[in-house]
Scaffold this active site. Structure first.
Site, short mmCIF file in Angstrom:
data_model
loop_
_atom_site.label_atom_id
_atom_site.label_comp_id
_atom_site.label_asym_id
_atom_site.label_seq_id
_atom_site.Cartn_x
_atom_site.Cartn_y
_atom_site.Cartn_z
N HIS A 135 -3.61 5.24 18.92
CA HIS A 135 -4.16 3.78 18.03
C HIS A 135 -4.01 2.92 19.29
CE1 HIS A 135 -3.72 6.26 14.56
NE2 HIS A 135 -3.42 5.21 13.73
N GLY A 184 -10.13 5.67 16.33
CA GLY A 184 -9.65 6.82 15.33
C GLY A 184 -9.16 6.06 14.08
N HIS A 185 -8.56 4.92 14.25
CA HIS A 185 -8.13 3.96 13.32
C HIS A 185 -8.60 2.67 13.64
CE1 HIS A 185 -5.93 1.86 10.34
NE2 HIS A 185 -4.93 2.63 10.04
N HIS A 243 -9.38 8.50 5.24
CA HIS A 243 -8.08 7.48 5.12
C HIS A 243 -8.36 6.22 4.65
CE1 HIS A 243 -4.76 5.35 6.86
NE2 HIS A 243 -4.16 6.37 6.86
N GLU A 295 -3.93 10.51 3.25
CA GLU A 295 -3.73 9.00 2.88
C GLU A 295 -5.07 8.59 2.45
OE1 GLU A 295 0.02 7.73 5.25
OE2 GLU A 295 -1.48 7.64 6.78
N GLU A 311 -1.36 3.64 -1.15
CA GLU A 311 -0.58 3.28 -0.08
C GLU A 311 -0.81 1.54 -0.33
OE1 GLU A 311 -1.30 4.28 4.09
OE2 GLU A 311 -0.33 2.61 4.74
N CYS A 313 -0.72 -0.56 2.23
CA CYS A 313 -1.85 -1.06 3.19
C CYS A 313 -2.84 -0.95 2.66
CB CYS A 313 -1.67 -0.29 4.43
SG CYS A 313 0.14 -0.75 5.32
N CYS A 379 4.26 0.66 8.46
CA CYS A 379 3.11 0.08 8.33
C CYS A 379 3.06 -1.02 7.30
CB CYS A 379 1.71 0.61 8.53
SG CYS A 379 1.72 1.82 7.17
N CYS A 380 3.52 -0.75 6.25
CA CYS A 380 3.57 -1.52 4.76
C CYS A 380 4.38 -2.62 4.62
CB CYS A 380 3.50 -0.58 3.45
SG CYS A 380 2.62 0.87 3.40
O1 FUB Z 1 -1.95 4.79 11.31
C1 FUB Z 1 -1.48 3.72 11.14
C2 FUB Z 1 -1.05 3.54 9.78
O2 FUB Z 1 0.20 4.12 9.34
C3 FUB Z 1 -2.21 3.71 8.68
O3 FUB Z 1 -2.83 2.45 8.51
C4 FUB Z 1 -1.08 4.15 7.52
O4 FUB Z 1 -1.97 4.75 6.53
C5 FUB Z 1 -0.17 4.86 8.12
O5 FUB Z 1 -0.66 6.11 8.34
ZN ZN Z 2 1.09 1.21 5.07
#
Ligand code: FUB
Ligand code: ZN
Length: 752
Positions: A135, A184-185, A243, A295, A311, A313, A379-380
């Protein structure tokens, strides 16, 4: 790039909305006084800052942490802190951030690259080569967001200069004729738009557009996946897939671009995906992404309660996206979605004391789900911190000649319209009551529109201006418009009636058939064991049950509770049902006291109430991964792979011999047993066992039951075995797991 055609509406930024006494001020103070320090402390404990020192070459030792995106945690914590600083500067907090900025600056390479995972652990020669699975641009995006927020809060360029250099490095490495992989994210897209707004540098906007346009294009790069919304070009995407957080962050960026460029294709994509999410794939709490496997999203109406992933997030992402859609469309239905998360499935992500967090937000629990101080993948925690700290920007939007009141939060601000500056002073006890008073001071006096969002849950809203009730509200697109010449000291008083309501799910949602939940205003309620003599999963809310509400200052930081009388199912026989008074609390506040059962969707139909376990049977097992009590919860799944019903399993154990056991208070005579196997082929690693058998205790000795019929392993059914009757206090099922798989059980019955 298309010409800039901003739709016109913009939010009044966080820095310009001073939150006044009330619900959100309390929450922001908890974030300010507890959460930020907590998150920085956890970042420190887990080596996040030391990794920068290692990248800078001033500290030895191995890279600390777990995931390749660990650098994003301090960035997100800083971003949340910056929003708090926008309410009130704090030299000590700024010093802490400035020190971190120095460490990040020292770690930054000459060409702007800074990502400690690659610099310290993996090897810098590999950077940007595996963007699909790791990432770097995600990390960069969070750096940019933090830097922009800190710059806007303090005017300091320290982090902003680092972020600009990293953005330039990415720009240098990605694009036509360079690296072609989209992230990827997703995250960099929305961040680059923020950077563009703060720097006015069109390269960043162009790069954001390119990243978005690259999604779904295959030329010159590896395969595409649903998982990261790469299955089709964004302009052709019509359904939400993959995701959940990734999807939301992508569509935030797309919405930002659409607002700037006016590109109709993006509007079409947004619209279609919004309906797919909100009409078919969103929990009543505003949670999204039901499955832990990706997820993320599965199929329409698949919204299990016990196993809901939802989640934190992802809920936040949905809120951020809908905030942008509100600005794109000036339609209150988007701000309704923001509100749903704000008071339910996002706010549940943080404990009342601000130091514990939910990663997943199920809508029912047997008492085994709790907030934690931190996670391997944290992450949250900083995400919910930054969402709460930035709540001010969700209150108002405006353009040249109108002000939209989107959220009801005590606050003070000044909005500059084309011909006048308007001071708005909003006071309310929302969400506990629906009275909202807004004092308007327009200087000079001017004709303009004030549009008040009428929440989707509300019936019978009324508005009075200077004490004069408006006969009929002029409501369109979810807003009631008040068009008049506003001057000094005008007062708008809004009332949203907040009766206790029964809320039903879409009938396509299997998990909620025969069930009802309780809503009052924007709040969705849950029943917890701690208020209700432990058992809540066996309660049935009769269709005609009356419910009342009451504000309890002493409870959960001050909440309105809902009370009523339900029917408690005691066993299979309805004649044994009893009446039971219940208390429901806001869902967001659950699990802040003694652990126990929790339920949002109460049974309305007796058939779906959970029959309480036989208190005279103790269950144990050689190993427990998923819920032990599921073995005997009397809930029969629809098939061996029904994710709406809780199962027991031994995962990740494989190839071993395991057991489950019932201990009876008094000896029982038993001669048959039935087992319903769990098998998640295609999703996980549980299969039917190689073999199994039953044993019982005769005194202290274990003996196999005799004259047993076949020990079946059929799927989607109970497998019944009969045997010679024994009288015993203990029965054990011994299970031989397949070599490469585990096994699981939905239900195990032992009887005559
Ligand atoms: O991959 C980064 C963060 O971690 C994602 O946004 C969440 O879902 C967790 O997988
Ligand atoms: Zn999160």
């Amino acid at each position: 790039m298309a010409a800039e055609q901003n739709s016109g509406l913009q939010s009044v930024p966080v820095a310009e909305v001073k939150i006044a006494d009330g619900f959100w001020k309390d929450k922001i103070e908890v974030v300010r006084d507890k959460t930020i320090a907590h998150n920085f402390m956890e970042c420190d404990t887990h080596g996040r800052f030391r990794n920068f020192d290692r990248a800078a070459g001033v500290l030895g030792g191995a890279w600390e942490g777990k995931y390749f995106f660990d650098d994003s945690d301090p960035y997100k914590t800083i971003e949340g802190a910056a929003y708090v600083l926008m309410q009130k500067r704090d030299p000590e907090l700024e010093k802490q951030i400035d020190d971190i900025a120095k460490r990040v600056a020292a770690a930054q390479m000459k060409d702007g690259y800074v990502d400690t995972w690659y610099q310290v652990k993996i090897g810098i020669d590999k950077r940007f080569t595996q963007e699909k699975d790791f990432h770097e641009t995600y990390v960069a995006g969070h750096l940019i967001e933090a830097a922009v927020a800190y710059f806007e809060a303090t005017g300091k360029r320290n982090l902003l200069d680092i972020a600009i250099k990293f953005a330039d490095c990415i720009d240098h490495n990605f694009g036509p004729g360079k690296r072609l992989d989209p992230p990827g994210h997703e995250e960099i897209e929305l961040a680059l738009v923020k950077l563009y707004h703060v720097t006015n540098e069109p390269r960043y906007l162009k790069l954001a557009e390119w990243f978005v346009a690259q999604r779904g294009e295959t030329e010159g790069r590896a395969t595409n996946r649903d998982y990261d919304q790469d299955q089709l070009p964004v302009k052709e995407q019509r359904e939400i897939v993959g995701h959940a957080v990734r999807a939301m962050y992508l569509y935030c960026g797309v919405a930002d671009l659409a607002r700037i460029t006016g590109d109709k294709d993006y509007f079409t994509t947004m619209d279609s995906i919004w309906h797919d999410v909100v009409d078919r794939k969103m929990y009543v709490t505003g949670g999204i992404g039901p499955s832990g496997r990706n997820e993320g999203f599965t199929v329409a109406y698949d919204l299990p309660n016990d196993s809901a992933y939802a989640e934190t997030c992802a809920g936040i992402g949905l809120g951020l996206w809908n905030q942008r859609l509100t600005l794109m469309h000036a339609d209150g239905k988007y701000a309704d979605v923001v509100e749903r998360g704000m008071y339910n499935g996002i706010l549940s992500g943080i404990s009342l004391d601000g130091t514990k967090f939910f990663y997943v937000n199920p809508l029912s629990s047997r008492g085994d789900h709790h907030r934690e101080a931190w996670f391997d993948c944290p992450c949250c925690p900083p995400n919910v911190e930054r969402f709460i700290a930035s709540i001010g920007e969700r209150v108002y939007a405006f353009d040249a000649n109108q002000i939209l009141v989107n959220q009801f939060i005590s606050s003070d601000t000044t909005v500059k319209l084309a011909k006048t500056a308007v001071k708005l002073s909003q006071r309310t006890n929302y969400p506990w009551d629906g009275d909202v008073k807004i004092t308007v001071n327009a200087e000079p006096a001017e004709q303009f529109l004030i549009k008040v969002r009428i929440p989707g849950w509300c019936e019978g809203a009324s508005i009075a201006v200077n004490g004069q009730k408006m006969e009929k509200l002029d409501v369109s697109n979810g807003y009631a418009s008040v068009d008049r010449k506003w001057g000094a000291g005008d007062v708008v008083e809004v009332n949203f009636p907040m009766p206790v309501k029964r809320v039903y799910a879409d009938p396509h949602v299997d998990a909620d058939v025969g069930r009802v939940t309780i809503g009052r205003g924007p709040i969705i309620y849950a029943l917890e064991g701690v208020d209700n003599e432990r058992a809540v999963r066996n309660l049935v809310l009769p269709k005609d049950a009356e419910m009342t509400s009451e504000f309890r200052k002493d409870l959960l930081g001050g909440v309105t509770v809902v009370k009523g009388t339900a029917t408690a199912v005691m066993d299979e026989d309805p004649a044994h049902d009893v009446k039971k008074d219940f208390v429901a609390v806001p869902y967001y506040a659950w699990d802040n006291r003694s652990p126990g059962q929790m339920i949002v969707w109460l049974a309305e139909d007796r058939k779906v109430a959970e029959i309480p376990r036989d208190a005279n049977v103790k269950i144990s097992a050689s190993y427990v991964h998923a819920t032990l009590e599921a073995l005997d919860d009397r809930l029969v799944p629809k098939s061996s792979v029904d994710f709406n019903v809780a199962n027991f399993d031994f995962w990740p154990r494989k190839g071993t011999t395991e057991w489950v056991q019932y201990d009876f208070k008094e000896p029982r005579t038993v001669s048959s047993s039935e087992v319903y196997w769990f098998d998640d082929t295609g999703h996980g690693e549980c299969r039917v066992p190689v073999s199994w058998r039953l044993l019982y205790k005769d005194g202290e000795a274990w003996k196999p039951v005799e004259k047993a019929s076949e020990y079946g392993v059929g799927l989607n059914q109970f497998n019944k075995v009969t045997f010679e009757a024994v009288t015993t206090k203990t029965v054990r099922m011994e299970v031989k797991l397949p070599e490469k798989f585990s096994a699981g059980i939905f239900e195990w019955r032992v009887g005559k």
